[in-house]
Design a protein around this motif. Structure first.
Motif, PDB file in Angstrom:
ATOM      1  N   SER A  99     -19.753  -6.492  13.232  1.00  0.00           N
ATOM      2  CA  SER A  99     -18.816  -5.415  13.560  1.00  0.00           C
ATOM      3  C   SER A  99     -17.378  -5.895  13.403  1.00  0.00           C
ATOM      4  N   PRO A 100     -16.402  -4.980  13.473  1.00  0.00           N
ATOM      5  CA  PRO A 100     -14.986  -5.391  13.445  1.00  0.00           C
ATOM      6  C   PRO A 100     -14.521  -5.999  14.761  1.00  0.00           C
ATOM      7  N   ILE A 101     -15.420  -6.089  15.730  1.00  0.00           N
ATOM      8  CA  ILE A 101     -15.093  -6.600  17.059  1.00  0.00           C
ATOM      9  C   ILE A 101     -15.288  -8.116  17.055  1.00  0.00           C
ATOM     10  N   THR A 102     -14.262  -8.845  17.456  1.00  0.00           N
ATOM     11  CA  THR A 102     -14.324 -10.308  17.453  1.00  0.00           C
ATOM     12  C   THR A 102     -14.197 -10.826  18.882  1.00  0.00           C
ATOM     13  N   TRP A 103     -14.777 -12.004  19.122  1.00  0.00           N
ATOM     14  CA  TRP A 103     -14.699 -12.579  20.453  1.00  0.00           C
ATOM     15  C   TRP A 103     -14.596 -14.096  20.364  1.00  0.00           C
ATOM     16  N   TYR A 104     -14.135 -14.678  21.447  1.00  0.00           N
ATOM     17  CA  TYR A 104     -14.040 -16.132  21.507  1.00  0.00           C
ATOM     18  C   TYR A 104     -14.145 -16.548  22.963  1.00  0.00           C
ATOM     19  N   ALA A 105     -14.702 -17.737  23.196  1.00  0.00           N
ATOM     20  CA  ALA A 105     -14.848 -18.229  24.563  1.00  0.00           C
ATOM     21  C   ALA A 105     -14.588 -19.724  24.609  1.00  0.00           C
ATOM     22  N   VAL A 106     -14.070 -20.173  25.745  1.00  0.00           N
ATOM     23  CA  VAL A 106     -13.878 -21.597  26.006  1.00  0.00           C
ATOM     24  C   VAL A 106     -14.481 -21.898  27.374  1.00  0.00           C
ATOM     25  N   ALA A 107     -14.803 -23.156  27.596  1.00  0.00           N
ATOM     26  CA  ALA A 107     -15.466 -23.505  28.853  1.00  0.00           C
ATOM     27  C   ALA A 107     -15.070 -24.902  29.306  1.00  0.00           C
ATOM     28  N   GLY A 108     -15.251 -25.148  30.583  1.00  0.00           N
ATOM     29  CA  GLY A 108     -15.004 -26.460  31.166  1.00  0.00           C
ATOM     30  C   GLY A 108     -15.742 -26.567  32.488  1.00  0.00           C
ATOM     31  N   TRP A 109     -15.461 -27.629  33.209  1.00  0.00           N
ATOM     32  CA  TRP A 109     -16.135 -27.871  34.487  1.00  0.00           C
ATOM     33  C   TRP A 109     -15.105 -28.081  35.581  1.00  0.00           C
ATOM     34  N   GLY A 110     -15.406 -27.577  36.754  1.00  0.00           N
ATOM     35  CA  GLY A 110     -14.522 -27.770  37.895  1.00  0.00           C
ATOM     36  C   GLY A 110     -13.482 -26.670  38.009  1.00  0.00           C
ATOM     37  N   THR A 111     -12.387 -26.987  38.688  1.00  0.00           N
ATOM     38  CA  THR A 111     -11.336 -25.999  38.924  1.00  0.00           C
ATOM     39  C   THR A 111     -10.126 -26.285  38.049  1.00  0.00           C
ATOM     40  N   TYR A 112      -9.446 -25.227  37.676  1.00  0.00           N
ATOM     41  CA  TYR A 112      -8.256 -25.328  36.839  1.00  0.00           C
ATOM     42  C   TYR A 112      -7.080 -24.677  37.553  1.00  0.00           C
ATOM     43  N   THR A 113      -5.896 -25.243  37.371  1.00  0.00           N
ATOM     44  CA  THR A 113      -4.701 -24.711  38.020  1.00  0.00           C
ATOM     45  C   THR A 113      -4.329 -23.366  37.400  1.00  0.00           C
ATOM     46  N   VAL A 114      -3.463 -22.651  38.065  1.00  0.00           N
ATOM     47  CA  VAL A 114      -3.022 -21.359  37.550  1.00  0.00           C
ATOM     48  C   VAL A 114      -2.304 -21.539  36.217  1.00  0.00           C
ATOM     49  N   GLU A 115      -1.569 -22.647  36.054  1.00  0.00           N
ATOM     50  CA  GLU A 115      -0.880 -22.893  34.783  1.00  0.00           C
ATOM     51  C   GLU A 115      -1.881 -23.165  33.665  1.00  0.00           C
ATOM     52  N   GLN A 116      -2.933 -23.939  33.946  1.00  0.00           N
ATOM     53  CA  GLN A 116      -3.948 -24.219  32.928  1.00  0.00           C
ATOM     54  C   GLN A 116      -4.691 -22.946  32.534  1.00  0.00           C
ATOM     55  N   ARG A 117      -5.016 -22.126  33.513  1.00  0.00           N
ATOM     56  CA  ARG A 117      -5.738 -20.890  33.213  1.00  0.00           C
ATOM     57  C   ARG A 117      -4.872 -19.907  32.448  1.00  0.00           C
ATOM     58  N   ALA A 118      -3.575 -19.875  32.746  1.00  0.00           N
ATOM     59  CA  ALA A 118      -2.668 -18.994  32.005  1.00  0.00           C
ATOM     60  C   ALA A 118      -2.605 -19.398  30.539  1.00  0.00           C
ATOM     61  N   ALA A 119      -2.452 -20.702  30.294  1.00  0.00           N
ATOM     62  CA  ALA A 119      -2.413 -21.178  28.909  1.00  0.00           C
ATOM     63  C   ALA A 119      -3.738 -20.908  28.210  1.00  0.00           C
ATOM     64  N   THR A 120      -4.836 -21.133  28.914  1.00  0.00           N
ATOM     65  CA  THR A 120      -6.164 -20.915  28.345  1.00  0.00           C
ATOM     66  C   THR A 120      -6.369 -19.450  27.979  1.00  0.00           C
ATOM     67  N   ASP A 148      -7.985  -9.062  32.971  1.00  0.00           N
ATOM     68  CA  ASP A 148      -8.562  -8.481  34.173  1.00  0.00           C
ATOM     69  C   ASP A 148      -7.997  -9.196  35.402  1.00  0.00           C
ATOM     70  N   GLY A 149      -7.302  -8.461  36.256  1.00  0.00           N
ATOM     71  CA  GLY A 149      -6.755  -9.067  37.462  1.00  0.00           C
ATOM     72  C   GLY A 149      -5.467  -8.413  37.896  1.00  0.00           C
ATOM     73  N   GLY A 150      -5.021  -8.729  39.104  1.00  0.00           N
ATOM     74  CA  GLY A 150      -3.819  -8.141  39.667  1.00  0.00           C
ATOM     75  C   GLY A 150      -2.549  -8.718  39.088  1.00  0.00           C
ATOM     76  N   VAL A 151      -1.438  -8.077  39.400  1.00  0.00           N
ATOM     77  CA  VAL A 151      -0.151  -8.439  38.811  1.00  0.00           C
ATOM     78  C   VAL A 151       0.352  -9.789  39.329  1.00  0.00           C
ATOM     79  N   ARG A 152      -0.215 -10.316  40.409  1.00  0.00           N
ATOM     80  CA  ARG A 152       0.193 -11.622  40.931  1.00  0.00           C
ATOM     81  C   ARG A 152      -0.854 -12.709  40.651  1.00  0.00           C
ATOM     82  N   MET A 153      -1.803 -12.423  39.780  1.00  0.00           N
ATOM     83  CA  MET A 153      -2.864 -13.387  39.508  1.00  0.00           C
ATOM     84  C   MET A 153      -2.310 -14.698  38.948  1.00  0.00           C
ATOM     85  N   TYR A 154      -1.237 -14.611  38.157  1.00  0.00           N
ATOM     86  CA  TYR A 154      -0.623 -15.793  37.557  1.00  0.00           C
ATOM     87  C   TYR A 154       0.812 -15.974  38.046  1.00  0.00           C
TER      88      TYR A 154
END
Length: 295
Positions: A99-120, A148-154
């Motif tokens: 289909s014309p629909i594309t997707w991508y995923a990344v993964a890791g282990w443990g917890t990530y900071t808000v800055e790491q998740r924003a960049a990811t 997906d998430g609230g305006v203060r998530m990051y």
């Protein structure tokens, strides 16, 4: 399939003008995550879909029994066991390949900071927009990155996400297509792109303890510890334009907002069109009947 969906409508976040300038987007990139707890797996997924294919994505979710606007991965759809849900999401991924629909995923282990998740989040969105493998789709116009998430998530006014977007999408509009950054609380029950991203992230996360990142069987990238937010100035944050209403919010308001390219509202005055007339715009009989008879 052609579509009766309108373009996404976005206004600059916080703008109080009664008639603010509106940006329009012809593609949605839904971003969702699963995990980020202790030493368990964490997955971030992005799904890109042209608005012209939006009905096709919704129809696919419906036909697979994934119940868009009603269910998501953490609340297994009616009649599906967890094992059956995994098999169903595998069918979804197979269907998206052609289909014309594309997707991508990344993964890791443990917890990530808000800055790491924003960049990811911005990295995974750009990968979905470029087809993951580098084959860039033919874009019909700008894309709305909807997290997906609230305006203060990051952070306040999504500052970390906005700084990450400045770095990741600098020059992206010239090479690929312009990207407008926004977010939507509970967006995985409003836009099918976010619904799909939620199911894919949940499915991959459920598989990782058994097979690991390298054994998942998809082109799954490991999160790099160097991914982080820079000191770049934050880009503009947009809000999905509100869909007005006059009554208490119903489940079908989510679908009505999707058709109109807006967000469900909790406090504005509703327009005059009920779901029936909005659903009549749709080309898909499957989606139209689902909206009118099952929501």
């Amino acid at each position: 399939m052609s579509s009766g969906l309108r373009q996404i409508e976005l206004v600059e976040h916080g703008l109080v003008d009664t008639q603010p300038p509106v940006q329009h987007a012809s593609h949605v990139v839904g971003v969702d995550e699963s995990g980020n707890q202790h030493d368990g797996p964490f997955v971030m997924t992005a799904v890109q879909c042209p608005r012209s294919s939006g009905e096709s994505l919704a129809e696919l979710l419906i036909e697979l029994g994934l119940q868009p606007w009603k269910s998501k991965s953490s609340s297994t759809p009616d009649g599906l066991s967890n094992a059956e849900l995994s098999g169903t999401v595998e069918e979804l991924l197979t269907s998206l390949d052609s289909s014309p629909i594309t997707w991508y995923a990344v993964a890791g282990w443990g917890t990530y900071t808000v800055e790491q998740r924003a960049a990811t989040a911005c990295i995974v969105a750009s990968k979905a927009l470029t087809g993951g493998s580098g084959t860039i789709p033919n874009y019909q116009g700008p894309a709305a990155l909807v997290h997906d998430g609230g305006v203060r998530m990051y952070g306040s006014r999504q500052e970390h996400l906005r700084r990450a977007a400045t770095r990741q999408f600098n020059g992206f509009g010239d090479r690929v297509t312009p990207v407008y950054l926004t977010q939507l609380q509970d967006g995985d029950r409003v836009y099918p792109e976010l619904t799909a991203a939620d199911y894919i992230a949940g499915y991959i996360r459920s598989q990782l303890p058994e097979v690991g990142i390298e054994g998942i069987g998809y082109d799954l990238q490991r999160i790099d510890d160097s991914w982080n937010v820079s000191d770049d100035p934050p880009c503009t944050l947009y809000s999905l334009r509100s869909r007005d209403r006059r009554q208490s919010q119903q489940r079908y308001d989510r679908a009505a907002a999707w058709i109109e390219g807006r967000r469900p509202s909790t406090d504005d005055v509703w327009g005059s069109q009920p779901l029936q007339s909005l659903a009549n715009r749709l080309q898909s009989d499957v989606v139209r009947e689902y909206l009118l008879n099952e929501l």
